[in-house]
Each structure stands twice: as structure tokens, then as C-alpha cells.
Motif scaffolding. Structure first.
Motif, short mmCIF file in Angstrom:
data_model
loop_
_atom_site.label_atom_id
_atom_site.label_comp_id
_atom_site.label_asym_id
_atom_site.label_seq_id
_atom_site.Cartn_x
_atom_site.Cartn_y
_atom_site.Cartn_z
N SER A 1 11.81 42.98 16.08
CA SER A 1 10.67 42.06 15.97
C SER A 1 10.75 41.00 17.04
O SER A 1 11.83 40.64 17.50
N LYS A 2 9.58 40.51 17.49
CA LYS A 2 9.54 39.50 18.54
C LYS A 2 10.06 38.16 17.98
O LYS A 2 9.70 37.78 16.87
N PRO A 3 10.88 37.48 18.73
CA PRO A 3 11.39 36.17 18.26
C PRO A 3 10.22 35.21 18.08
O PRO A 3 9.24 35.26 18.83
N ASP A 4 10.37 34.29 17.16
CA ASP A 4 9.29 33.34 16.86
C ASP A 4 9.38 32.12 17.79
O ASP A 4 10.10 31.16 17.52
N VAL A 5 8.67 32.17 18.90
CA VAL A 5 8.72 31.11 19.91
C VAL A 5 8.18 29.80 19.35
O VAL A 5 8.70 28.72 19.63
N GLU A 6 7.16 29.92 18.52
CA GLU A 6 6.58 28.70 17.91
C GLU A 6 7.62 27.95 17.08
O GLU A 6 7.73 26.72 17.15
N ALA A 7 8.41 28.74 16.33
CA ALA A 7 9.44 28.11 15.49
C ALA A 7 10.50 27.46 16.37
O ALA A 7 11.03 26.38 16.06
N MET A 8 10.83 28.11 17.49
CA MET A 8 11.82 27.53 18.40
C MET A 8 11.34 26.19 18.94
O MET A 8 12.09 25.22 19.02
N LEU A 9 10.04 26.16 19.34
CA LEU A 9 9.48 24.91 19.88
C LEU A 9 9.49 23.82 18.81
O LEU A 9 9.81 22.66 19.09
N ALA A 10 9.15 24.21 17.59
CA ALA A 10 9.11 23.23 16.50
C ALA A 10 10.50 22.65 16.26
O ALA A 10 10.68 21.43 16.10
N LEU B 1 11.23 45.48 24.44
CA LEU B 1 9.78 45.58 24.17
C LEU B 1 9.12 46.69 24.98
O LEU B 1 9.67 47.15 26.00
N SER B 2 7.92 47.06 24.56
CA SER B 2 7.19 48.10 25.28
C SER B 2 6.62 47.54 26.57
O SER B 2 6.55 46.33 26.75
N ALA B 3 6.20 48.43 27.48
CA ALA B 3 5.70 48.03 28.80
C ALA B 3 4.47 47.14 28.68
O ALA B 3 4.26 46.26 29.51
N GLU B 4 3.63 47.35 27.65
CA GLU B 4 2.42 46.53 27.48
C GLU B 4 2.78 45.13 26.97
O GLU B 4 2.20 44.14 27.38
N GLU B 5 3.74 45.11 26.03
CA GLU B 5 4.07 43.83 25.40
C GLU B 5 4.86 42.90 26.32
O GLU B 5 4.74 41.68 26.23
N LYS B 6 5.68 43.49 27.20
CA LYS B 6 6.59 42.70 28.03
C LYS B 6 5.92 41.53 28.75
O LYS B 6 6.32 40.38 28.58
N VAL C 1 3.07 40.00 28.37
CA VAL C 1 2.42 39.05 27.47
C VAL C 1 3.45 38.12 26.86
O VAL C 1 3.35 36.88 26.94
N PHE C 2 4.55 38.73 26.33
CA PHE C 2 5.57 37.92 25.67
C PHE C 2 6.33 37.06 26.68
O PHE C 2 6.67 35.90 26.41
N ALA C 3 6.55 37.63 27.88
CA ALA C 3 7.27 36.88 28.92
C ALA C 3 6.51 35.61 29.24
O ALA C 3 7.11 34.54 29.42
N SER C 4 5.19 35.66 29.36
CA SER C 4 4.43 34.46 29.72
C SER C 4 4.47 33.44 28.59
O SER C 4 4.51 32.24 28.83
N VAL C 5 4.52 33.93 27.34
CA VAL C 5 4.63 33.00 26.20
C VAL C 5 5.95 32.25 26.28
O VAL C 5 6.01 31.02 26.15
N VAL C 6 7.06 32.99 26.52
CA VAL C 6 8.38 32.35 26.58
C VAL C 6 8.45 31.38 27.77
O VAL C 6 8.95 30.26 27.64
N ASN C 7 7.94 31.82 28.94
CA ASN C 7 7.96 30.94 30.12
C ASN C 7 7.21 29.65 29.88
O ASN C 7 7.65 28.57 30.24
N ALA C 8 6.03 29.76 29.24
CA ALA C 8 5.23 28.57 28.95
C ALA C 8 6.01 27.64 28.03
O ALA C 8 6.03 26.41 28.20
#
Ligand SMILES: [Zn+2]
Length: 353
Positions: A2-11, A50-55, A57-64
């Protein structure tokens, strides 16, 4: 996975950031949320799963999220630094109206002051200052000055011998001997070396029993003037000028015959005792007078020793004990007080200078 919860990390980061009260706490927050072992760095490592499609998208979320963490850390740092500065300004202020810590006033040693005054007087007569060694060859201390071995004058100036047949000079006349020798080379080369007008000063040594007016080490000052046609009148005139300039008009001055091996005739110059004004005291051994200067016409044998023609040139030489003079000027009775490192005595001496 499962994808890590970036929102929770920020919180979690923001909760810790809000709790950081100073720069040290802020550093800990930085290590926990932006360091190598932080959850966000861990999330980036998890991208591989992660899959090639998800990579992307998720990378930009983490970078942001990472950029937001950095920006918020920087802003919090500025705020905390300003608060720290404010706190220090309030707690570390200085009261400029309080009295300061006074630095004690220093002064030159009485002997140094006397030396400077002697040189100032002699400069007016055209003398220059030369220096010489304190560890000296017996030739310059005795032989060159008409004091051959077994001469009684050697006993009068018993000094300390060091290894290699050398000695600690017993008078600054050694410098005059060296100057005569040095200038004789120019004389032989046909150069015009006259007049010679030099002064020397510094420490001299005697194997003495210490009493009120005698020490094993003391200071002397000497001058020598060599020219054509100098007479005893030049000697008296020079000494009278020097004595008046150094001691002032109120002190009486007298001349008396003396013996020095390197001058002929020789003369001693006394001044009335500055402590008792002639009545007699410990400082003057009860005499009322203190011998300040020894002087004379340079002995023909000294001239001949260095190759000068005594028929052509004559000279006057004089020396004075700057230690004894400092004692007289400051009015102390025990001259060894001058060399004792007791600031109470030394600072009291300056009242007389
Ligand atoms: Zn006296």
C-alpha cells in the motif's frame, strides 16, 4: 504494497514543528522529518514497488511534501532565531553608566628615566649612543684601558669570570675601547674620523659585598670625546654643563683629584647629597656629598694602544653611575630597592622624578 500516507507524515511533521520551542528542538525535528531516516525518504525508496503508471504521480506527491517540509523548516528557523536574539538582547544588556575597571598607570623604571635624561643632555653636545656586549673579553675591560695584569686596579674592579676566559664587564668603558679600536681602522685607511663623540650605557658587574650604595650589578653611563686640541678646560666645561643639566642649579658641585688608570689627569665630580643636602646620611655614608662622575683626559697609553698619535689627538672621558644617580634623584637610601620587584617601592620612587 500500500502507498504510504504522505498526508499523515506531513501532519506528524507539523505537530512536531509546532512543539519545537528553540533552535535545538528544531534541529531534532529536521533530523526526524527531513533526514535520511525520515518517513518521507522511506516513501521515496518504496516507489520501486509501484506500477509504471503510479510511480510519477506518487513521486510528485512525495516531492511536493518534501519541499513543503523544507520551506516550513526554513521559515520556523528564521522565527526562532529572531526570538533567540530578542531574548539575548533583553538578558545580556550592559549598563554603560557603571564605573569601569581602572588600569594601573605604569611608568619607566627610575634608572631608565635617568639614562634617557643623560642621553638627552649629551645629544645636545653632539654625542651618539653606541652599544657593546656585557660578556666581554678581558682585553677590552682591562688591558686596552691601561690596566695590565697584576695592576691593583684589577682588584678594585673585581668582577665575575665566565667560561672561556671571558668576564662580565666591570664598567661601560669597554665600549669606548671597542669604539677606539673600530675607528682606528678608518684612521689607518686615511679617513678623517675626528671628532669622535659617543656615549654608552648599561649593566655592569662587580664582585662586591652588597650595602646601601654597593651592588653586584648596577648601571653606568659613559661618554668619550676625542678630537684635536681638547684640553682640561673642555673637560671641566663639559662636566659642569652635564652636572648642571642633570642635577639643576640647587645642587652644589665640586671637583676633586682622582685616579683612573685610563685617564691622566683624572677627576671626580661630587654633588651635594640630595637626601640630606650635605648634612650626612646613610645614602652618602655621612659625607654629605655623593660622587656622581668620574672623568679625565684619555691616557696617552690608551691612544697608543689603538694606534692614535697622542701628540696629535686628545680626548676627554667621563662616566657616571646611573643607578646611584637614580637613587639620588628619587631620594632612596638603599639602592638595592631599585632592583627589587616590589611595586610599592618602585611606584613610590616615581614621586621624586
Ligand atoms: Zn646624605
Amino acid at each position: 504494497m500500500s502507498k504510504p500516507d504522505v498526508e499523515a507524515m506531513l501532519a506528524s511533521f507539523r505537530a512536531d514543528l509546532a512543539a519545537a520551542a528553540d533552535l535545538t528542538a528544531l534541529d531534532e525535528v529536521r533530523r526526524a522529518h527531513a533526514g535520511k531516516a525520515s518517513p518521507l525518504k522511506g516513501a521515496l525508496k518504496g516507489l520501486k514497488a509501484l506500477s509504471a503508471e503510479e510511480k510519477p504521480v506518487f513521486a510528485s506527491v512525495v516531492n511536493a511534501a518534501q519541499e513543503a517540509v523544507e520551506a516550513e523548516l526554513a521559515s520556523a528557523k528564521l522565527t526562532l532565531e529572531a526570538a533567540e536574539l530578542e531574548r539575548r538582547l533583553l538578558s545580556e544588556w550592559s549598563d554603560l553608566t557603571l564605573p569601569g575597571v581602572a588600569t594601573p598607570r605604569g611608568a619607566r623604571h627610575p634608572v631608565t628615566q635617568v639614562e634617557a635624561r643623560c642621553m638627552e643632555v649629551l645629544r645636545r653636545l653632539g654625542f651618539t649612543l653606541v652599544d657593546g656586549p656585557e660578556v666581554e673579553h678581558p682585553f677590552y675591560n682591562f688591558d686596552a684601558l691601561n690596566i695590565p695584569e697584576h695592576h691593583p686596579a684589577r682588584d678594585m674592579q673585581d668582577t665575575f669570570w665566565v667560561s672561556g676566559g671571558l668576564l662580565l664587564r666591570s664598567h661601560t668603558t669597554t665600549v669606548q675601547a671597542r669604539v677606539l679600536e673600530e675607528r682606528a681602522k678608518d684612521l689607518k685607511a686615511g679617513k678623517d674620523v675626528l671628532p669622535i663623540r659617543v656615549a654608552s650605557m648599561g649593566r655592569v658587574y662587580r664582585n662586591e659585598a652588597v650595602d646601601a650604595t654597593h651592588l653586584a650589578m648596577f648601571h653606568q653611563f659613559e661618554g668619550i670625546w676625542i678630537d684635536k686640541g681638547l684640553t682640561f678646560a673642555h673637560l671641566k666645561g663639559t662636566l659642569a654643563f652635564v652636572a648642571r643639566a642633570l642635577f639643576g642649579e640647587t645642587r652644589r658641585v665640586r671637583f676633586k683629584p682622582k685616579f683612573y688608570p685610563y685617564t691622566e689627569p683624572s677627576v671626580g665630580v661630587d654633588v651635594s647629597c640630595g637626601v640630606c643636602d650635605g648634612a650626612g646620611c646613610e645614602a652618602c655614608h655621612g659625607a654629605g656629598w655623593v660622587t656622581i662622575l668620574g672623568a679625565g683626559m684619555v691616557h696617552p697609553k690608551v691612544f697608543a694602544q689603538f694606534g692614535y698619535d697622542p701628540e696629535q689627538v686628545s680626548g676627554i672621558a667621563f662616566g657616571l653611575g646611573t643607578t646611584r644617580m637614580a637613587a639620588q634623584t628619587t631620594g632612596i637610601t638603599k639602592i638595592r630597592s631599585l632592583y627589587e620587584p616590589d611595586l610599592r617601592t618602585l611606584s613610590s620612587l616615581h614621586r621624586g622624578l
